[in-house]
Write an enzyme that holds these catalytic residues in place. Structure first.
Site, short mmCIF file in Angstrom:
data_model
loop_
_atom_site.label_atom_id
_atom_site.label_comp_id
_atom_site.label_asym_id
_atom_site.label_seq_id
_atom_site.Cartn_x
_atom_site.Cartn_y
_atom_site.Cartn_z
N HIS A 148 0.46 -1.40 0.33
CA HIS A 148 -0.59 -0.32 -0.33
C HIS A 148 0.85 1.48 -0.09
O HIS A 148 0.83 2.20 -1.05
CB HIS A 148 -0.51 -0.32 0.84
CG HIS A 148 -1.81 1.05 1.49
ND1 HIS A 148 -3.14 1.02 1.29
CD2 HIS A 148 -0.79 2.14 2.05
CE1 HIS A 148 -3.56 2.45 1.21
NE2 HIS A 148 -2.71 3.05 1.65
N GLU A 149 1.94 1.59 1.14
CA GLU A 149 2.89 2.25 1.35
C GLU A 149 3.75 2.90 -0.27
O GLU A 149 4.23 3.79 -1.12
CB GLU A 149 3.79 2.90 1.93
CG GLU A 149 2.91 2.47 3.62
CD GLU A 149 1.56 3.35 4.01
OE1 GLU A 149 1.85 4.32 3.22
OE2 GLU A 149 0.50 2.65 4.36
N ILE A 170 15.77 -19.60 -15.47
CA ILE A 170 14.32 -20.01 -15.10
C ILE A 170 14.23 -19.98 -16.44
O ILE A 170 13.56 -18.43 -16.84
CB ILE A 170 13.87 -19.29 -13.66
CG1 ILE A 170 14.37 -19.63 -12.92
CG2 ILE A 170 12.71 -20.18 -14.18
CD1 ILE A 170 13.02 -19.39 -12.02
N GLU A 191 18.66 -13.97 -18.81
CA GLU A 191 19.51 -14.71 -17.90
C GLU A 191 20.93 -14.59 -18.39
O GLU A 191 21.03 -15.79 -19.14
CB GLU A 191 19.08 -15.25 -17.07
CG GLU A 191 17.62 -14.37 -16.09
CD GLU A 191 16.67 -15.01 -15.51
OE1 GLU A 191 16.02 -15.46 -14.47
OE2 GLU A 191 16.51 -16.54 -15.92
N GLU A 234 21.58 -18.11 -20.07
CA GLU A 234 20.96 -18.67 -21.33
C GLU A 234 20.82 -17.98 -22.52
O GLU A 234 21.53 -16.49 -22.74
CB GLU A 234 18.96 -17.53 -20.84
CG GLU A 234 18.84 -18.65 -19.60
CD GLU A 234 17.39 -18.05 -19.72
OE1 GLU A 234 16.02 -18.31 -18.59
OE2 GLU A 234 16.64 -17.11 -19.90
N ASP A 243 15.15 -16.07 -24.03
CA ASP A 243 13.81 -16.43 -23.30
C ASP A 243 13.14 -15.90 -23.73
O ASP A 243 12.79 -14.44 -24.34
CB ASP A 243 14.23 -15.98 -21.79
CG ASP A 243 13.64 -16.58 -21.02
OD1 ASP A 243 12.12 -17.20 -21.02
OD2 ASP A 243 13.70 -17.49 -19.53
#
Length: 612
Positions: free
Chosen positions: A335-336, A405, A412, A415, A418
């Site tokens: 929220h903040e 991933i 990343e 890789e 991606d």
């Protein structure tokens, strides 16, 4: 072909299912006991790295309400930065900074199989702990402390016994902005999400733990609490395409470094001053949040500066911790941060697909993880109006701490490309299943990649935004555009009316226009004499709530005074002052205060050649 490894966890009889029990979140009136079964599905050629304790992806199966559910988990690779550090203070005030290993962590995001609107934020460090959303209901899960048992409790958030207390609310009050643009209904948000994706932004976050919290928990428990909370906040912001990365945590072990009082406004003001003059000089980051156990006046549970992101003294927030209710604390922090990103409190016409939304001014008894249609609208307006530089540049591949991933659309280390899942990939240069380049392709991602070929050396890949910024050029060797840079601080700009500062050219005229409109100009020098008084309005800085007058040579580094030339409002010494946002309307750091001099972060007018 897939090999499926099924790990069956032995069952134990637990006699108190359904009755009241005291769990980490408090007294729970109704719960289920489940025994998660781990299902690990690995490609035939995949090899789990022997030094890696926690897998990149996992699946667990258990029952909820008598129905089997499969929880898919994926490690939150955005959680920590490459240079993540922790700072603590000894009794004599000396600071010690360490860089603990965080690459192989145990914090995950996830979803429930066959539930398109599900989500999850889970710690798998010692069993499964966290929350998941299933068929529109928020459930919490945690291990039961039974020797030699894998039993977990699953319960709805609504079944946690509520404390008898006054409604808790946010301390931000200047949230009355309304737009002439129509606000989309919640039903329209899903339909248009694919068409109007948010630009991906990256917030590098520092958490500061005050002395009360340090005394309340041991060191390991505090770290775990912070990681779980930030992991959940990260998950909450995913629909807005915002990624939070934890740059560091600072523990005020011996004493608070500011005056933390029951006045949330004064504490926020002091924390902003400290961040701008101290922390920002020591640690590169975009935003800092103070994690406190102080009980604030007026039932305030958090406070921040509206539109404050990327500003030295205003990119901060205060979050009141709520014991073991980490989910509740995470919603408060989200929220903040939402206010920092330009979101106002929800108005009467604001809706989301939940009983309440994150930006409600009063915290619901069942906190929501969803932003409303109004919050989406406010955030778009903020990005368009403020163009916050600090969060618009992605981290370089080498700065991402976790293992790669494949299929997460983030290119990343390790890789070749991606492009997302095989179902979503639209990139002819990249094999989505392997994150390898297709035959003949030189590249598949990056600003220096075009039609599967690396652009020639010298090609502009990121244009200069202004005269204090510099363009970046492709090297001819990589598809990645070099890191965003800018001219050295102190270089003259705007026809010698200012000096470059972190890629901007801060001058008082632009700051007056931002506050009072296009007709505004800088006031006469005599107006700035007010800053020598240390008065309610005129001062240079605050220390523990006390306003410190400017030294005579520093008067143009305190409150900004403007001439408002708008019709019927010709105030020769107009200044901007709000009790709840006293940093707004101060002269910005890096602003020219005299020929050859600039305002530093301590609001002193110093020689530009020695300021940086």
């Amino acid at each position: 072909m897939m090999q499926v490894l099924l790990v069956t966890i032995s069952l134990a009889v637990f006699p108190y299912q359904g009755s009241s029990i005291i769990l980490e979140s408090g007294n729970v009136n109704d719960y289920e006991v489940v025994y998660p079964q781990k299902i690990t599905a690995l490609p035939e050629e995949a090899v789990q790295q022997p030094e890696q304790k926690y897998e990149d992806t996992m699946q667990y199966e258990f029952e909820v309400n008598g129905e089997p559910v499969v929880l898919h988990l994926e490690k939150n690779k955005d959680l920590f930065s490459e240079d993540y550090s922790e700072t603590r203070y000894s009794p004599d005030g000396r600071e010690t900074t360490t860089k603990p290993p965080v690459q192989d962590h145990c914090y995950y995001h996830g979803r429930i199989q066959n539930d398109a609107y599900s989500s999850a934020s889970i710690s798998a460090c010692n069993g499964l702990k966290g929350h998941f959303k299933l068929q529109g209901e928020t459930y919490l899960i945690e291990p039961l402390k039974i020797p030699d048992s894998e039993a977990h409790a699953v319960y709805k958030y609504e079944n946690i016994e509520k404390e008898d207390e006054a409604p808790k609310m946010c301390g931000v009050t200047q949230t009355n902005w309304e737009s002439d643009e129509p606000i989309k209904k919640a039903s329209q948000l899903v339909a248009t999400s694919a068409k109007r994706k948010f630009h991906k932004t990256f917030i590098e976050l520092v958490i500061v733990v005050d002395h009360r919290v340090v005394k309340k928990y041991d060191s390991a428990a505090t770290n775990t609490k912070i990681y779980e909370i930030v992991n959940t906040v990260n998950e909450i912001f995913i629909p807005l395409n915002i990624r939070l990365t934890l740059i560091g945590v600072e523990f005020w072990c011996n004493r608070d470094l500011i005056n933390v009082t029951s006045s949330a406004d004064d504490t926020l003001d002091s924390f902003g001053e400290w961040r701008g003059s101290d922390l920002l000089n020591r640690k590169r980051h975009d935003n800092a949040q103070l994690f406190t156990d102080m009980k604030f006046d007026l039932s305030t549970l958090g406070i921040t500066f509206l539109d404050g992101m990327c500003q030295a003294y205003r990119s901060v927030g205060i979050v009141q911790e709520h014991g073991n209710k980490n989910f509740k604390t995470a919603v408060i922090m989200a929220h903040e941060l939402g206010h920092n990103l330009g979101m106002y409190h929800d108005r009467k016409n604001c809706i989301c697909n939940d009983s309440s939304c994150i930006m409600s001014a009063v915290l619901s008894s069942q906190p929501s993880k969803l932003f409303s249609n109004c919050s989406n609208h406010d955030y778009r307006r903020y990005l368009t109006t403020y163009k916050p530089k600090c969060i618009l540049n992605p981290p370089l591949r080498k700065d991402i701490a976790s293992p790669p991933i494949c299929g997460n659309e983030i290119w990343e280390e390790g890789e070749e490309c991606d492009c997302g899942s095989p179902k979503d990939c639209q990139n002819p240069c990249c094999d989505a299943a392997t994150c390898k380049l297709t035959p003949g392709a030189e590249c598949g991602n990056g600003l220096c990649c075009e039609k599967c070929k690396i652009k020639t050396a010298g090609t502009v890949c990121r244009r200069a935004r202004d005269e204090c910024d510099v363009p970046e050029h492709c090297t001819g060797q990589s598809a990645e555009c070099p890191a965003d840079g800018f001219h050295a601080n102190g270089q003259p700009c705007q026809n010698n009316n200012g000096y470059c500062y972190n890629g901007d050219c801060p001058i008082m005229t632009k700051q007056c226009i931002s506050l009072f409109g296009s007709r505004a100009t800088v006031a006469e020098d005599s107006c700035f004499q007010e800053n020598q008084k240390g008065s309610y309005y005129g001062y240079c800085r605050k220390e523990n709530g006390r306003k410190i007058p400017c030294a005579p040579q520093d008067i143009k580094c305190g409150r900004l005074y403007c001439l408002d030339n708008s019709p019927g409002n010709k105030n020769p010494c107009k200044m901007h002052y709000r009790c709840r946002d006293q940093h707004k309307g101060m002269v910005e750091p890096g602003t020219k205060c005299e020929d050859g001099k600039v305002c530093n972060n301590k609001r002193q007018c110093v020689d530009v050649n020695t300021a940086y």
